[in-house]
Enzyme design. Structure first.
Site, mmCIF file in Angstrom:
data_model
loop_
_atom_site.group_PDB
_atom_site.id
_atom_site.type_symbol
_atom_site.label_atom_id
_atom_site.label_comp_id
_atom_site.label_asym_id
_atom_site.label_seq_id
_atom_site.Cartn_x
_atom_site.Cartn_y
_atom_site.Cartn_z
ATOM 1 C CG ASP A 133 37.804 44.495 40.454
ATOM 2 O OD1 ASP A 133 37.797 45.150 39.461
ATOM 3 O OD2 ASP A 133 37.952 43.239 40.495
ATOM 4 C CB SER A 182 39.020 42.055 36.975
ATOM 5 O OG SER A 182 38.887 43.317 37.166
ATOM 6 C CB THR A 243 38.556 39.388 41.329
ATOM 7 O OG1 THR A 243 38.516 40.540 40.373
ATOM 8 C CG2 THR A 243 39.499 39.592 42.450
ATOM 9 C CD GLU A 381 36.583 41.093 43.086
ATOM 10 O OE1 GLU A 381 35.896 40.209 43.280
ATOM 11 O OE2 GLU A 381 36.847 41.666 42.222
HETATM 12 ZN ZN LIG Z 1 36.045 46.210 35.194
#
Ligand SMILES: [Zn+2]
Length: 581
Positions: A133, A182, A243, A381
């Site tokens: 991320d 995201s 996410t 993630e």
């Molecule tokens: Zn961010």
């Protein structure tokens, strides 16, 4: 035929004046949408005027829409006072090709074009999608310097995703803005459709309720509807964060965390591991952030999931051959990063000493999911790279990039014996930030004069990495000089933040973010840096810079050059044959 110039100008002015006081009418999915054949999606037509349903003519490729789709229209005669809307829920277009939808009302005409694509038969058994991320190029480079070392210009090793055969640059912008977050960036990966900042699994229409916007199907839903594959969702953020949420959710607002937690429970995903336990317990439980009495942990248990709340419980549950479904939460909020968990013991590590590493969650997920003979889709993630880039804490971001590399190595080891596995490693978006030199404590003069540039940079003197791939000391005398490009007011210390994650700015009495005075108190030569972002912004922000994707395994050869983020979805569903009949 060429339109006479005068008329073209006249019509431009006419439409310009209309859009001046009316919100644009719209059709969802939007123009240029690419749609997987057979996937489910909602069509919504928003007129600017109030009409009778009978007065609307909706055509799909020149024929009345009800000749092609079976869904019955829902009619909203005047939606929020803005005009009439027509909704078709759960539409499926099974034939690939170009589609044009034209909607006519007495005073309006709307038109969009879609590209519906099929896939060939399934080519891979498993897909593992790693999201770093907010991982920007400089996060990778710092991780490589710290983890592998560099001598006379040559790195002494590679990160696990450095040597994958396929690389692509990914454009991450959303339907509404050059800069993504995201939610909509992950939604593009999981649905193949663009959407707007803060939204996932929906197009953002004029509906007032977050959950009523036109929906698009996620890859987890497609897999569950069409195959017997297993699905895994792993994150070191809260599991209700954007996410992991975008794997299973359909909301305008990523802040709907209770709803996202509910979606995780109903998703049927076999493995769910991460932080964010506060949304899985009823509101009467201390620390719960729910607004009702639902106990999701109890519900997972009733559904037969093995439960894990510590690293030890995770490892023993996943090792047990009988475990086919596994739910683990290890922190009420975001989990702690590797620099704090393994070395500094700061942030919330003393409070929650039994958190697993991303590598342990990845290994456990693969162990459990691979017991399904039909293959699996796993999303992992490394969320904290982003969470540390925001507050300009590059060392913590680098350590979690090393952790991502370690987790990817586990997937690569699995792929050695399971070559029918597609592995993708990609950021969802990027951050600013670059390596500009090396700080030398022994250089004379005020703090900024200690930044060595060009030949005076030389090399940093971090110790050689330990067996886990991390240097065990970061406050060395020759350190990377890493500068972010967007920031609030803050004090630049040119030192790692040994006492916990950097908090660059705090609110002053007028509500504006100003440099956090703590860092001047800790270090009297810290440099005040005036922010270059609006004063209501407390941290650095995402960038529209391309994200670098790496991939290996069957289908990975399709990643190349510059690609749109919706094409990542397309390659995954092509590899899994999710659009073949
Ligand atoms: Zn961010």
């Amino acid at each position: 035929m060429k339109t006479p110039r005068l008329i073209r100008i006249a019509s431009f002015i006419f439409f310009g004046s209309i859009t001046g006081f009316l919100q644009a009418a719209a059709i969802y999915p939007i123009d240029q949408a690419t749609i997987l054949a057979g996937s489910k999606f909602d069509i919504k037509i928003e007129f600017n005027t109030v009409i009778n349903l009978g007065d609307a003519e909706i055509e799909l490729n020149g024929a009345p829409i009800n000749k092609i789709i079976s869904a019955q229209p829902e009619f909203i005669s005047n939606e929020n006072g803005k005009g009439s809307s027509i909704l078709y829920r759960e539409v499926q277009l099974t034939k690939a090709g170009k589609y044009q939808i034209v909607a006519r009302a007495p005073q309006e005409r709307l038109q969009v074009n879609w590209d519906v694509y099929a896939t060939g038969p399934r080519r891979v058994k498993n897909v593992i999608l790693f999201i770093g991320d907010g991982m920007t190029i400089a996060n990778r480079t710092t991780a490589r310097v710290l983890s592998k070392g560099i001598q006379e210009g040559k790195y002494q090793g590679r990160l696990a995703f450095d040597d994958m055969p396929s690389t692509a640059m990914i454009g991450t912008s959303g339907s509404d803005s050059l800069i993504t977050d995201s939610a909509n960036s992950m939604s593009a990966y999981t649905t193949g459709h663009k959407t707007a900042v803060n939204a996932m699994g929906v197009y953002v229409s004029r509906a007032s309720d977050n959950l009523s916007h036109p929906k698009v199907e996620t890859i987890a839903e497609l897999i569950k509807r069409n195959t017997k594959m297993a699905v895994g969702i792993v994150s070191d953020a809260e599991l209700e964060d954007a996410t992991p949420g975008a794997m299973v959710s359909h909301t305008r607002r990523r802040a709907d965390k209770q709803y996202i937690a509910d979606q995780l429970l109903s998703s049927g995903a076999e493995v769910i591991l991460g932080g964010g336990s506060a949304y899985f317990y009823p509101q009467s439980t201390k620390g719960s952030r729910r607004k009702d009495e639902k106990n999701l942990v109890e519900n997972f248990k009733l559904k037969g999931y093995q439960l894990a709340f510590t690293k030890q419980e995770l490892l023993s549950a996943s090792e047990s051959r009988g475990t086919k479904t596994l739910f683990g939460v290890f922190h009420p909020d975001n989990m702690d990063g590797s620099l704090d968990r393994l070395y500094l013991k700061k942030n919330t590590v003393e409070q929650f000493p039994n958190q697993p590493d991303l590598t342990e969650m990845t290994q456990s997920a693969i162990d459990v999911l691979s017991r399904n003979p039909n293959g699996f889709f796993l999303m992992v993630e490394a969320a904290l790279i982003d969470k540390f880039n925001h507050p300009l804490d590059w060392e913590r971001a680098a350590f979690d990039t090393i952790m991502l590399s370690n987790a990817v190595q586990i997937a690569k080891d699995f792929a050695k014996t399971h070559p029918d596995t597609l592995i993708i490693v990609t950021p969802d978006h990027t951050h600013s930030g670059s390596i500009s030199g090396v700080v030398h404590d022994d250089k004379p003069g005020p703090l900024r004069e200690k930044v060595g540039i060009y030949a005076e940079a030389g090399y940093p003197n971090y110790p050689k990495a330990d067996i886990q791939g991390y240097p065990n000391k970061i406050d060395v005398s020759k350190r990377i000089a890493f500068f972010y490009g967007s920031y609030p007011d803050h004090y630049e210390t040119l030192h790692p933040k040994m006492d916990g994650t950097f908090v660059p700015a705090v609110k002053d009495d007028s509500g504006k973010y100003v440099a956090n005075p703590k860092y001047l108190q800790l270090q009297e030569d810290a440099i005040h840096v005036g922010g270059n972002l609006p004063s209501h912004q407390e941290s650095g922000v995402h960038t529209a810079d391309d994200a670098v994707l790496n991939a290996m395994g069957p289908g990975s050869e399709n990643f190349k050059g510059f690609m749109d983020n919706t094409e990542v979805f397309k390659i995954m569903v092509q590899s899994l044959g999710l659009g073949s009949k």
